[in-house]
Design a protein around this motif. Structure first.
Motif, PDB file in Angstrom:
ATOM      1  N   LYS A 106       0.804  -1.232   0.000  1.00 55.56           N
ATOM      2  CA  LYS A 106       0.000   0.000   0.000  1.00 55.56           C
ATOM      3  C   LYS A 106       0.830   1.272   0.000  1.00 55.56           C
ATOM      4  O   LYS A 106       0.317   2.349   0.308  1.00 55.56           O
ATOM      5  N   GLU A 108      -0.821   3.767  -2.221  1.00 54.49           N
ATOM      6  CA  GLU A 108      -1.960   4.483  -1.623  1.00 54.49           C
ATOM      7  C   GLU A 108      -1.470   5.649  -0.775  1.00 54.49           C
ATOM      8  O   GLU A 108      -1.998   6.768  -0.849  1.00 54.49           O
ATOM      9  N   ASP A 148      -7.748  -5.448   3.382  1.00 49.02           N
ATOM     10  CA  ASP A 148      -8.084  -4.248   2.626  1.00 49.02           C
ATOM     11  C   ASP A 148      -9.097  -3.429   3.409  1.00 49.02           C
ATOM     12  O   ASP A 148     -10.266  -3.784   3.481  1.00 49.02           O
ATOM     13  N   THR A 177      -9.317  -0.054   2.766  1.00 54.21           N
ATOM     14  CA  THR A 177      -9.631   1.098   1.921  1.00 54.21           C
ATOM     15  C   THR A 177     -10.938   0.833   1.180  1.00 54.21           C
ATOM     16  O   THR A 177     -11.725   1.742   0.938  1.00 54.21           O
ATOM     17  N   LYS A 226     -12.379   0.673  -1.639  1.00 54.30           N
ATOM     18  CA  LYS A 226     -12.683   1.012  -3.035  1.00 54.30           C
ATOM     19  C   LYS A 226     -12.031   2.338  -3.406  1.00 54.30           C
ATOM     20  O   LYS A 226     -11.641   3.110  -2.533  1.00 54.30           O
ATOM     21  N   LEU A 227     -11.974   2.572  -4.711  1.00 55.69           N
ATOM     22  CA  LEU A 227     -11.543   3.882  -5.196  1.00 55.69           C
ATOM     23  C   LEU A 227     -12.677   4.874  -4.969  1.00 55.69           C
ATOM     24  O   LEU A 227     -13.846   4.522  -5.144  1.00 55.69           O
ATOM     25  N   HIS A 281      -9.611   8.399  -2.282  1.00 52.04           N
ATOM     26  CA  HIS A 281      -8.669   7.289  -2.482  1.00 52.04           C
ATOM     27  C   HIS A 281      -8.491   7.105  -3.973  1.00 52.04           C
ATOM     28  O   HIS A 281      -9.366   6.541  -4.627  1.00 52.04           O
ATOM     29  N   HIS A 315      -6.006   2.195  -4.897  1.00 53.01           N
ATOM     30  CA  HIS A 315      -6.601   1.268  -3.937  1.00 53.01           C
ATOM     31  C   HIS A 315      -6.020  -0.106  -4.186  1.00 53.01           C
ATOM     32  O   HIS A 315      -6.104  -0.630  -5.302  1.00 53.01           O
TER      33      HIS A 315
END
Lengths: 272, 326
Positions: free
Chosen positions: A18, A21, A46, A48, A50-51, A55, A58
């Motif tokens: 990550k 990210e 995970d 995060t 999703k986009l 973000h 991802h």
């Protein structure tokens, strides 16, 4: 115009660190979600999920385990695809979404009015509203960095070169070589997603090397432009309008006929 | 197999957009009905024509306000119409429904306002003196015809707008524009019946009522076609919003109003039986069956927009729902 620039994301060497990210959020000064309150999604490692508007990179973690010790992890650093034919750009009513000299797709935050048409138009679910700005936001392929000859923050930070930045032509060449190498090594399910300029959306300037069905990674198999549906939908709308007009006129005509029939017959005197 | 549309993100078009779709539909449909009566009606239809113009104008104004409130940056609403970085160039895209829709709503609002002004002047409201070119004559009839076209546009582009996306349900069938146009006509007729039941000529009310019934039948057929063309996305209706569609839209919003129109005696029978409270309620329903039918059509029309929007809005990106898909 400068040469088309893009990303080649080789998912087979992503280790799920990550760093991309973090680098993305840091360089682009993206705010934390819910003021930084921890959120556990239950989706493997995970959190995060999703986009979205805050973000722009991802890392998806996909666990494929039938039995313990018998399976694999798939990891993929997802990002805006910078489609050659971009649905978001097509529907944007304000002209906020533009194609840059690098053939990338950028949302100008000072123009966007937050109508969110682009969110529904993107076949990949990349875009969302940044709650601080109130506008739709996504990866800019670090337009500010590449204009100055720098590499985007995510690919710069990637320790395994899973994310590679360069001209699209060069990246495609390199990616095809990598697929050949994987096939030779026995990984015969390796293929490129979005590298074909004759494929869906005219090819993706940010394309991927995958080893399973696109749906496994959360990607559509045959992404489409929203405008592909415009003609059909408008045609049926026009048919509906015509049917209603006919229903109305026939009804009014019938009303007149019924009244004429119920009136006592009078001798005709010229034109009515 | 999961349709590709399940890999997109929801735009959060919800609590401002549902009422906009409903009110915009009524506004467009009301103008269309007025246009029909201008061209094919007669003198007694005048009050309905005027009411249609008023409803269209009010609806267009409220619709515009709702759309502005929905924006993430409402103060930038004018970016929809003008390129803010390249003034005075217009922001117009013939292939983006939200873009040509903004212009369509503007055009519709302008024509509706002019028509309503002409009507108000003819009725000598607000101290206005009649200006005949906005109330009779060939120019006026041509303007009204154009307004009728815009009315259809405003009623239907919202469905087309939903289809020209990559979202589940909306993008999976090409029928939404047609469905919204049909619903706009039925809800507009219902609104006119409610507004004018004591003021309009009986023959006009009767025509509105039978027009509404015919449109409801058409709407039901289009709704079936919409569901039949959804493919695998039909699964989206297996839940709460499917129940709303079936009970609220089909049963309460279409079938019961049709029964009230064509089989009023069914409801008389309940009234005569005098079966306690239920009997009294149904007797009243039967006595005021046009009102009851209109109210139900309006409720059904609202629930249609609500169910169609929320059934899709509630669908998360497929990867979040099932971690390992195929």
């Amino acid at each position: 115009m400068a040469e088309a620039m893009g990303f080649f994301t080789d998912t087979t060497i992503c280790i799920g660190c990550k760093a991309c990210e973090v680098a993305c959020k840091s360089w682009n000064q993206l705010p934390a979600r819910d003021g930084g309150a921890p959120q556990l999604t239950g989706l493997s490692y995970d959190n995060t999920a999703k986009l979205d508007g805050i973000h722009w990179r991802h890392v998806a973690f996909i666990e494929q385990f039938d039995q313990p010790y018998d399976g694999r992890w798939l990891m993929m650093s997802d990002v805006c695809k910078h489609c050659v034919q971009a649905g978001c750009l097509e529907v944007c009513p304000t002209g906020a979404i533009i194609r840059t000299e690098f053939d990338t797709v950028v949302i100008q935050s000072d123009v966007c009015n937050g109508c969110r048409a682009c969110i529904a138009a993107c076949p990949f679910g990349v875009i969302d509203v940044n709650p601080v700005a109130g506008t739709a936001q996504k990866c800019t392929l670090c337009y500010d960095r590449i204009s100055e000859g720098l590499e985007p923050a995510c690919s710069k930070a990637c320790p395994t070169d899973s994310i590679q930045f360069g001209t699209v032509a060069e990246l495609r060449e390199r990616a095809r070589g990598r697929v050949r190498q994987l096939h030779a090594d026995g990984q015969e399910d390796a293929y490129l997603y979005g590298a074909d300029p004759d494929g869906p959306l005219g090819g993706l300037n940010a394309f991927f090397l995958l080893v399973d069905d696109p749906h496994v990674y959360g990607l559509p198999r045959e992404p489409e432009l929203p405008s592909a549906r415009l003609a059909g939908s408008s045609f049926f709308g026009a048919v509906g309008a015509a049917v209603l007009a006919i229903l109305g006129v026939v009804g009014l005509r019938k009303r007149r006929m019924d009244e004429l029939a119920s009136e006592p017959a009078v001798p005709a005197e010229g034109e009515p | 197999m999961i349709p590709d549309t399940y890999f997109s993100a929801a735009p959060d078009w919800t609590w401002w957009i549902v009422p906009y779709f409903f009110i915009g539909g009524i506004a467009g449909g009301a103008y269309f009905i007025s246009a029909l009566l201008v061209w094919f009606g007669r003198a007694e239809d005048r009050p309905v024509i005027h009411a249609g113009f008023y409803i269209a104008t009010i609806g267009a104004v409220i619709g515009g306000i709702l759309l502005i409130l929905d924006l993430g940056r409402p103060e930038r609403f004018w970016h929809m119409l003008f390129l803010n970085q390249d003034l005075p160039r217009l922001a117009f895209k013939s292939y983006s429904p939200i873009s040509f829709g903004a212009w369509g709503l503007m055009g519709f609002g302008a024509i509706a306002t002019a028509s309503a002004l002409g009507a108000a002047a003819a009725e000598r409201r607000f101290g206005l003196r009649p200006f005949p070119w906005l109330n009779r004559g060939p120019f006026w009839k041509a303007l009204v015809a154009l307004g009728g076209f815009f009315g259809f546009f405003v009623a239907g582009y919202t469905g087309v707008l939903l289809t020209v996306t990559n979202r589940p349900v909306w993008a999976d069938s090409p029928m939404l524009g047609m469905l919204f146009i049909a619903s706009a006509a039925s809800t507009a007729a219902a609104t006119l019946i409610l507004v004018g039941r004591r003021r309009f000529h009986t023959a006009t009310i009767e025509w509105l009522s039978s027009f509404d019934a015919a449109v409801l039948v058409f709407e039901l057929l289009v709704l079936i076609a919409f569901l039949a063309t959804l493919g695998a996305a039909i699964d989206a209706w297996l839940g709460w919003w499917g129940a709303v569609l079936l009970v609220g839209v089909v049963l309460a919003g279409i079938l019961v109003p049709l029964a009230l129109h064509w089989r009023p005696r069914w409801f008389d029978a309940y009234g005569r039986r005098d079966a306690g409270r239920r009997g009294v309620w149904l007797a009243r329903l039967s006595a005021e069956r046009k009102v009851a039918s209109a109210v139900l059509v309006l409720v059904g029309g609202f629930l249609l927009r609500l169910a169609v929007i929320m059934a899709s809005e509630g669908i998360e990106h497929a990867r979040l729902v099932r971690e390992t898909l195929p």
